[in-house]
Write an enzyme that holds these catalytic residues in place. Structure first.
Site, PDB file in Angstrom:
ATOM      1  N   PHE A 225      -5.971   1.625   8.753  1.00 48.59           N
ATOM      2  CA  PHE A 225      -5.291   0.676   9.642  1.00 48.59           C
ATOM      3  C   PHE A 225      -4.917   1.417  10.920  1.00 48.59           C
ATOM      4  CE2 PHE A 225      -0.845   2.091   9.601  1.00 48.59           C
ATOM      5  CZ  PHE A 225      -0.893   3.017   8.582  1.00 48.59           C
ATOM      6  N   GLY A 226      -4.271   0.712  11.833  1.00 49.86           N
ATOM      7  CA  GLY A 226      -3.724   1.335  13.043  1.00 49.86           C
ATOM      8  C   GLY A 226      -4.781   2.113  13.824  1.00 49.86           C
ATOM      9  N   TYR A 227      -4.451   3.368  14.128  1.00 41.71           N
ATOM     10  CA  TYR A 227      -5.321   4.191  14.983  1.00 41.71           C
ATOM     11  C   TYR A 227      -6.410   4.925  14.192  1.00 41.71           C
ATOM     12  CZ  TYR A 227      -1.728   3.289  18.468  1.00 41.71           C
ATOM     13  OH  TYR A 227      -0.853   2.665  19.339  1.00 41.71           O
ATOM     14  N   ASP A 228      -6.571   4.618  12.902  1.00 40.53           N
ATOM     15  CA  ASP A 228      -7.560   5.341  12.089  1.00 40.53           C
ATOM     16  C   ASP A 228      -8.968   5.380  12.699  1.00 40.53           C
ATOM     17  OD1 ASP A 228      -5.661   6.046  10.273  1.00 40.53           O
ATOM     18  OD2 ASP A 228      -6.249   4.612   8.728  1.00 40.53           O
TER      19      ASP A 228
ATOM     20  N   HIS B 256      -0.645  12.663   7.057  1.00 36.81           N
ATOM     21  CA  HIS B 256       0.713  13.037   7.476  1.00 36.81           C
ATOM     22  C   HIS B 256       1.743  12.491   6.482  1.00 36.81           C
ATOM     23  CE1 HIS B 256      -0.635   9.258   9.001  1.00 36.81           C
ATOM     24  NE2 HIS B 256       0.501   8.921   9.553  1.00 36.81           N
ATOM     25  N   ARG B 257       1.522  11.245   5.998  1.00 40.30           N
ATOM     26  CA  ARG B 257       2.466  10.636   5.062  1.00 40.30           C
ATOM     27  C   ARG B 257       2.463  11.388   3.728  1.00 40.30           C
ATOM     28  NH1 ARG B 257       2.272   6.246   7.447  1.00 40.30           N
ATOM     29  NH2 ARG B 257       0.113   5.885   6.898  1.00 40.30           N
TER      30      ARG B 257
ATOM     31  N   GLY C 100       0.832  -1.209   0.000  1.00 38.96           N
ATOM     32  CA  GLY C 100       0.000   0.000   0.000  1.00 38.96           C
ATOM     33  C   GLY C 100       0.862   1.254   0.000  1.00 38.96           C
TER      34      GLY C 100
ATOM     35  N   ASP D 119       9.131   6.937   9.140  1.00 37.63           N
ATOM     36  CA  ASP D 119       8.653   6.407  10.410  1.00 37.63           C
ATOM     37  C   ASP D 119       7.538   7.331  10.852  1.00 37.63           C
ATOM     38  OD1 ASP D 119       8.556   4.542  12.457  1.00 37.63           O
ATOM     39  OD2 ASP D 119       9.803   5.763  13.772  1.00 37.63           O
ATOM     40  N   SER D 120       6.509   6.753  11.445  1.00 43.13           N
ATOM     41  CA  SER D 120       5.363   7.575  11.792  1.00 43.13           C
ATOM     42  C   SER D 120       4.666   7.022  13.019  1.00 43.13           C
ATOM     43  CB  SER D 120       4.388   7.622  10.616  1.00 43.13           C
ATOM     44  OG  SER D 120       3.983   6.312  10.279  1.00 43.13           O
TER      45      SER D 120
END
Ligand code: IMP
Length: 205
Positions: free
Chosen positions: A154-157, A182-183, A13, A71-72
């Site tokens: 994904f993650g904290y979305d 942010h990306r 992705g 890194d994020s």
């Protein structure tokens, strides 16, 4: 000829997102899947910059090519900036997204809306095999929701709420997310850096 740039990630992705944003530059972006001999670089730094820089420098030295690494993570004001660099392993090493979100919501229980500010931060580093490196950053401001909503991303979305849209990130389409994340912001700045580097290389050739 297209200049090859390695993206220090095996995430398909991410690779497609980076290719899409850099598509009008003369670069060919390849992922780490094409370099199975490269060992995993441990992300043990104290900051996003340290981690991204370590990954891109190590892989650039190993391959002799230009390498982009990122890194994020999520920073929550009420938690003093946590989970930060520990975002992926907040609940425990190897935690699932659900476990991390649950821990976050538990820690935030009872905290009023005004004090639920948070941001996603992404740091991206481009390293050249001659030892030079450049960093960019993208920030996405929001608040921590009281319960998860939405099934995208994904993650904290599902717990990252955007007050101006009245939605969590997990309720956005991937196109919407990729236009404001942010990306995406870090990558837009990286595109300017890369463009300048490519024209410098052309002048010197
Ligand atoms: P990485 O930089 O892709 O390794 O991301 C580290 C961790 O930060 C992920 O495992 C997520 O927990 C979190 N994170 C980073 N970007 C996002 C995002 O766009 N949405 C949700 N969580 C994210």
């Amino acid at each position: 000829m297209r200049r090859r740039v390695i993206l220090a990630s095996k995430n398909r992705g991410k690779l497609l997102e980076v290719r899409s944003i850099l598509s009008d530059l003369e670069v060919e972006v390849v992922g780490l899947e094409e370099f199975p001999e490269i060992p995993e670089v441990v992300e043990d730094g104290e900051s996003f910059l340290e981690n991204a820089r370590k990954k891109s420098e190590v892989i650039s030295k190993l391959t002799g090519e230009l390498v982009i690494a990122d890194d994020s993570g999520l920073e929550v004001d009420a938690l003093g900036g946590r989970p930060g660099v520990r975002s992926a392993r907040y609940a425990r090493d190897g935690a699932s997204d659900e476990e991390n979100n649950l821990k976050l919501l538990q820690e935030m229980r009872g905290i009023p809306l005004a004090d639920r500010k948070a941001r996603f931060r992404c740091v991206m580093v481009l390293s050249s095999p001659d030892g030079r490196w450049w960093a960019t950053e993208g920030i996405w401001e929001g608040t921590i929701a009281e319960e998860p909503r939405g099934s995208g991303g994904f993650g904290y979305d599902p717990v990252f709420f955007l007050p101006e849209l009245g939605k969590t990130v997990a309720e956005l389409t991937s196109e919407e997310k990729n236009s404001m994340s942010h990306r995406a912001k870090a990558l837009e700045s990286m595109k300017k850096l890369l463009r300048a580097l490519l024209s410098e290389e052309k002048r010197e050739a």
